[in-house]
Design a protein around this motif. Structure first.
Motif, mmCIF file in Angstrom:
data_model
loop_
_atom_site.group_PDB
_atom_site.id
_atom_site.type_symbol
_atom_site.label_atom_id
_atom_site.label_comp_id
_atom_site.label_asym_id
_atom_site.label_seq_id
_atom_site.Cartn_x
_atom_site.Cartn_y
_atom_site.Cartn_z
ATOM 1 N N VAL A 150 33.488 16.482 35.608
ATOM 2 C CA VAL A 150 32.385 16.343 36.560
ATOM 3 C C VAL A 150 32.469 14.969 37.217
ATOM 4 C CG1 VAL A 150 29.876 16.238 36.852
ATOM 5 C CG2 VAL A 150 30.885 17.905 35.278
ATOM 6 N N ILE A 151 32.462 14.958 38.537
ATOM 7 C CA ILE A 151 32.570 13.720 39.309
ATOM 8 C C ILE A 151 31.342 13.588 40.204
ATOM 9 C CG2 ILE A 151 33.930 12.414 40.982
ATOM 10 C CD1 ILE A 151 36.370 14.027 40.079
ATOM 11 N N PRO A 152 30.467 12.600 39.947
ATOM 12 C CA PRO A 152 29.333 12.340 40.840
ATOM 13 C C PRO A 152 29.788 11.479 42.014
ATOM 14 C CG PRO A 152 29.255 10.829 38.986
ATOM 15 C CD PRO A 152 30.477 11.694 38.774
ATOM 16 N N PHE A 153 29.201 11.689 43.200
ATOM 17 C CA PHE A 153 29.770 10.998 44.362
ATOM 18 C C PHE A 153 28.756 10.810 45.485
ATOM 19 C CE2 PHE A 153 32.238 10.979 48.370
ATOM 20 C CZ PHE A 153 33.005 9.852 48.125
ATOM 21 N N ARG A 154 28.938 9.665 46.174
ATOM 22 C CA ARG A 154 28.282 9.418 47.461
ATOM 23 C C ARG A 154 29.073 8.348 48.209
ATOM 24 N NH1 ARG A 154 22.096 7.315 48.235
ATOM 25 N NH2 ARG A 154 21.603 9.503 47.787
ATOM 26 N N ASP A 155 29.293 8.588 49.502
ATOM 27 C CA ASP A 155 29.899 7.574 50.370
ATOM 28 C C ASP A 155 29.415 7.809 51.784
ATOM 29 O OD1 ASP A 155 31.355 5.679 51.698
ATOM 30 O OD2 ASP A 155 33.312 6.620 51.384
ATOM 31 N N ARG A 156 28.424 7.063 52.196
ATOM 32 C CA ARG A 156 27.837 7.253 53.520
ATOM 33 C C ARG A 156 28.648 6.596 54.630
ATOM 34 N NH1 ARG A 156 21.296 6.945 52.185
ATOM 35 N NH2 ARG A 156 21.200 9.123 51.461
ATOM 36 N N GLU A 157 29.593 5.734 54.265
ATOM 37 C CA GLU A 157 30.411 5.072 55.278
ATOM 38 C C GLU A 157 31.753 5.774 55.488
ATOM 39 O OE1 GLU A 157 28.885 3.168 52.712
ATOM 40 O OE2 GLU A 157 27.252 2.925 54.158
ATOM 41 N N GLY A 158 32.108 6.679 54.591
ATOM 42 C CA GLY A 158 33.408 7.341 54.697
ATOM 43 C C GLY A 158 34.557 6.368 54.576
ATOM 44 N N GLY A 159 34.414 5.395 53.682
ATOM 45 C CA GLY A 159 35.402 4.332 53.563
ATOM 46 C C GLY A 159 36.213 4.401 52.295
ATOM 47 N N VAL A 191 29.401 20.922 44.823
ATOM 48 C CA VAL A 191 27.958 21.095 44.772
ATOM 49 C C VAL A 191 27.316 20.014 45.637
ATOM 50 C CG1 VAL A 191 25.897 21.154 43.326
ATOM 51 C CG2 VAL A 191 28.071 22.032 42.429
ATOM 52 N N PHE A 192 26.567 20.437 46.642
ATOM 53 C CA PHE A 192 25.780 19.473 47.409
ATOM 54 C C PHE A 192 24.384 19.424 46.796
ATOM 55 C CE2 PHE A 192 22.594 18.771 50.798
ATOM 56 C CZ PHE A 192 22.837 17.410 50.968
ATOM 57 N N ALA A 193 23.982 18.226 46.396
ATOM 58 C CA ALA A 193 22.682 18.033 45.772
ATOM 59 C C ALA A 193 21.882 17.061 46.647
ATOM 60 C CB ALA A 193 22.850 17.481 44.358
ATOM 61 N N TYR A 194 20.856 17.559 47.300
ATOM 62 C CA TYR A 194 20.097 16.711 48.226
ATOM 63 C C TYR A 194 19.420 15.570 47.471
ATOM 64 C CZ TYR A 194 16.834 14.867 51.579
ATOM 65 O OH TYR A 194 16.148 14.003 52.391
ATOM 66 N N LYS A 195 19.711 14.338 47.914
ATOM 67 C CA LYS A 195 19.075 13.153 47.350
ATOM 68 C C LYS A 195 19.195 12.019 48.361
ATOM 69 C CE LYS A 195 17.366 10.256 44.222
ATOM 70 N NZ LYS A 195 17.183 9.080 45.117
ATOM 71 N N LYS A 239 23.312 8.606 39.964
ATOM 72 C CA LYS A 239 24.507 9.112 39.294
ATOM 73 C C LYS A 239 24.140 9.998 38.118
ATOM 74 C CE LYS A 239 28.204 7.704 36.181
ATOM 75 N NZ LYS A 239 28.994 6.592 35.594
ATOM 76 N N ALA A 240 23.142 9.578 37.349
ATOM 77 C CA ALA A 240 22.764 10.310 36.137
ATOM 78 C C ALA A 240 22.394 11.746 36.458
ATOM 79 C CB ALA A 240 21.605 9.591 35.449
ATOM 80 N N TRP A 241 21.549 11.923 37.456
ATOM 81 C CA TRP A 241 21.123 13.276 37.842
ATOM 82 C C TRP A 241 22.296 14.077 38.398
ATOM 83 C CZ3 TRP A 241 20.563 14.654 43.240
ATOM 84 C CH2 TRP A 241 20.069 15.956 43.434
ATOM 85 N N ALA A 242 23.152 13.442 39.208
ATOM 86 C CA ALA A 242 24.294 14.144 39.788
ATOM 87 C C ALA A 242 25.223 14.673 38.698
ATOM 88 C CB ALA A 242 25.051 13.218 40.734
ATOM 89 N N VAL A 243 25.466 13.875 37.664
ATOM 90 C CA VAL A 243 26.303 14.341 36.552
ATOM 91 C C VAL A 243 25.658 15.540 35.870
ATOM 92 C CG1 VAL A 243 27.188 13.758 34.262
ATOM 93 C CG2 VAL A 243 27.397 12.108 36.135
ATOM 94 N N ASN A 244 24.371 15.450 35.613
ATOM 95 C CA ASN A 244 23.673 16.552 34.951
ATOM 96 C C ASN A 244 23.733 17.831 35.766
ATOM 97 O OD1 ASN A 244 23.044 14.769 32.922
ATOM 98 N ND2 ASN A 244 20.885 14.560 33.470
ATOM 99 N N VAL A 245 23.586 17.701 37.078
ATOM 100 C CA VAL A 245 23.688 18.874 37.955
ATOM 101 C C VAL A 245 25.050 19.538 37.789
ATOM 102 C CG1 VAL A 245 23.855 19.601 40.379
ATOM 103 C CG2 VAL A 245 21.986 18.106 39.661
ATOM 104 N N GLY A 246 26.106 18.735 37.784
ATOM 105 C CA GLY A 246 27.447 19.288 37.632
ATOM 106 C C GLY A 246 27.672 19.921 36.277
ATOM 107 N N GLY A 251 14.337 17.797 26.069
ATOM 108 C CA GLY A 251 13.063 18.446 26.366
ATOM 109 C C GLY A 251 12.419 17.995 27.665
ATOM 110 N N MET A 252 12.936 16.934 28.264
ATOM 111 C CA MET A 252 12.362 16.429 29.510
ATOM 112 C C MET A 252 12.893 17.182 30.725
ATOM 113 S SD MET A 252 12.588 12.399 28.414
ATOM 114 C CE MET A 252 11.528 11.698 29.676
ATOM 115 N N GLY A 253 13.873 18.060 30.511
ATOM 116 C CA GLY A 253 14.431 18.827 31.616
ATOM 117 C C GLY A 253 15.485 18.025 32.359
ATOM 118 N N TYR A 254 16.590 18.670 32.724
ATOM 119 C CA TYR A 254 17.675 17.931 33.373
ATOM 120 C C TYR A 254 18.572 18.880 34.148
ATOM 121 C CZ TYR A 254 20.490 19.674 29.447
ATOM 122 O OH TYR A 254 21.117 20.489 28.539
ATOM 123 N N GLY A 255 19.253 18.325 35.157
ATOM 124 C CA GLY A 255 20.254 19.075 35.900
ATOM 125 C C GLY A 255 19.712 20.026 36.940
#
Length: 400
Positions: free
Chosen positions: A154-163, A210-214, A220-227, A386-390
């Motif tokens: 699982v790879i979490p990712f964001r790059d708004r500059e495309g660099g 997976v596109f996860a709106y944020k 990163k933590a939530w993105a990993v859990n989603v994956g 128990g707090m819910g995730y992903g």
């Protein structure tokens, strides 16, 4: 990653050069502020003794001052090491005194400096595969060997500059596609952003996009859990940063370790080598461009981080879900990896190996907000399953 086979005087000269760079290079405090705080007095103690030793030597003194004036110049580092080696050979008393200073400092530093090659061959050739990396054919991912379970990367990712982040991601994915040894693996990329920016670029390089709106701060933590939740069937789980360049036997070696070692989680490295830009391009060129099985650290340069908690974590999938994955309250830079590794360690045995971990260069993110770490308000190890995730829809109601 230091060459233990070097003559004692040569190795000491290189260690002294490293301490001079660590004490004066402006990038060192920026790479990990907490590690710098723990290490800086040790760098300065060695550097102070080195400055005294070279004061009476025109050649070594000039080389030392040149490094301080331009601590990013590798050629100057090699020149200083050369001149220090000669100086130390001529002055046994200084050699003994400086060796004692280095021996007293090195066990206590958390950021080190790795200078590959020699003065005439700063980035010379050498064995291509890192320790434990088997040579083999590259290409498509191979079917699993009987008895060795599938791995989910699982790879979490964001790059708004495309660099550089996107460049690094593509290098990471191409290296993951070039695996040998027969361990089947599935790659899930989770892009946590306000819009999908890399979907077309990664087509054919990932099994699941997976596109996860944020919007706002990267989580990163939530993105990993989603994956991890999106494909929970594989028994082995690897959380991998998009800036890590892996060797050809990476998947097979670590899945075998996870199931042969009797532990529930591991980090496959002790030191993480954060490459400079020149070494980053060289590593990508060797691994992806030339199709090498791995990249020798002898041809690379960068800062070493001692026992960082993130970058690459392997765990049994059931253990990941037992603890509820990452703590999704962590946003922005810092803390989520420390918390995750601490909770994994509390739940089951977690060990480290000593593989090279190559971290590709990129612009450093903001580490604080108004001078305060982003997640300083959170209580470590207070997250639970128990707090819910992903939940991929967790932040969709934030859309305007």
């Amino acid at each position: 990653m230091h060459e233990a086979s070097e003559p004692d005087t040569g190795r000491l000269a290189r260690r002294l050069t490293a301490h001079a760079v660590l004490a004066h290079h402006p990038a060192v405090p920026d790479i990990a502020a907490d590690y710098w705080e723990m290490s800086r007095d040790h760098y300065r103690a060695v550097d102070g003794r080195l400055a005294d030793a070279v004061a009476g030597s025109p050649d070594a003194g000039a080389a030392y001052r040149a490094v301080l004036a331009d601590p990013d110049d590798a050629a100057l580092h090699h020149l200083l090491a050369e001149r220090l080696e000669r100086l130390l050979a001529e002055r046994p008393h200084d050699r003994e005194r400086l060796a004692g200073a280095v021996a007293g400092a090195d066990p206590h530093i958390w950021i080190d400096y790795h200078l590959g090659g020699g003065p005439g061959d700063a980035y010379g050739t050498g064995p291509v595969a890192p320790d434990g990396a088997a040579e083999g054919s590259g290409g498509d991912r191979q079917p699993g060997v009987r008895g060795l379970p599938e791995a989910h990367v699982v790879i979490p990712f964001r790059d708004r500059e495309g660099g550089t982040r996107t460049r690094n991601l593509l290098a990471c994915l191409r290296a993951l596609a070039d695996q040998s040894g027969g361990a089947a693996h599935r790659v899930t990329l989770v892009e946590a952003d306000s819009e999908p920016r890399t979907r077309a670029l990664v087509d054919g390089l990932v099994d699941d996009y997976v596109f996860a709106y944020k919007d706002g701060l990267f989580n990163k933590a939530w993105a990993v859990n989603v994956g991890a939740v999106a494909h929970a069937g594989a028994p082995a789980l690897c959380v991998l940063d998009a800036d890590i360049l892996v060797d050809r036997s990476f998947v097979h070696r670590n899945v075998a370790r996870l199931y042969d070692g009797g532990h529930a989680a591991h980090l496959p490295f002790t030191w993480s080598l954060s490459l400079d830009e020149e070494s980053t391009l060289r590593a990508i060129g060797l691994r992806n461009g030339e199709g090498r099985a791995g990249v020798p650290t002898t041809c690379l340069r960068g800062l070493l981080l001692r026992e960082p908690p993130g970058g690459c974590v392997w765990t049994r999938t059931e253990t990941f879900h037992e603890i509820g994955g990452f703590d999704e309250r962590y946003e922005g830079w810092g803390g989520e990896d420390d918390d995750m590794v601490a909770r994994l360690s509390a739940a089951a045995p977690l060990i480290r190996y000593d593989d090279p971990l190559l971290h590709l260069n990129h612009t450093r993110p903001a580490m604080t907000r108004d001078g305060v770490p982003f997640n300083a308000h959170l209580e470590p190890m207070s997250w639970s399953a128990g707090m819910g995730y992903g939940d991929v829809a967790k932040f969709r109601d934030q859309k305007s």
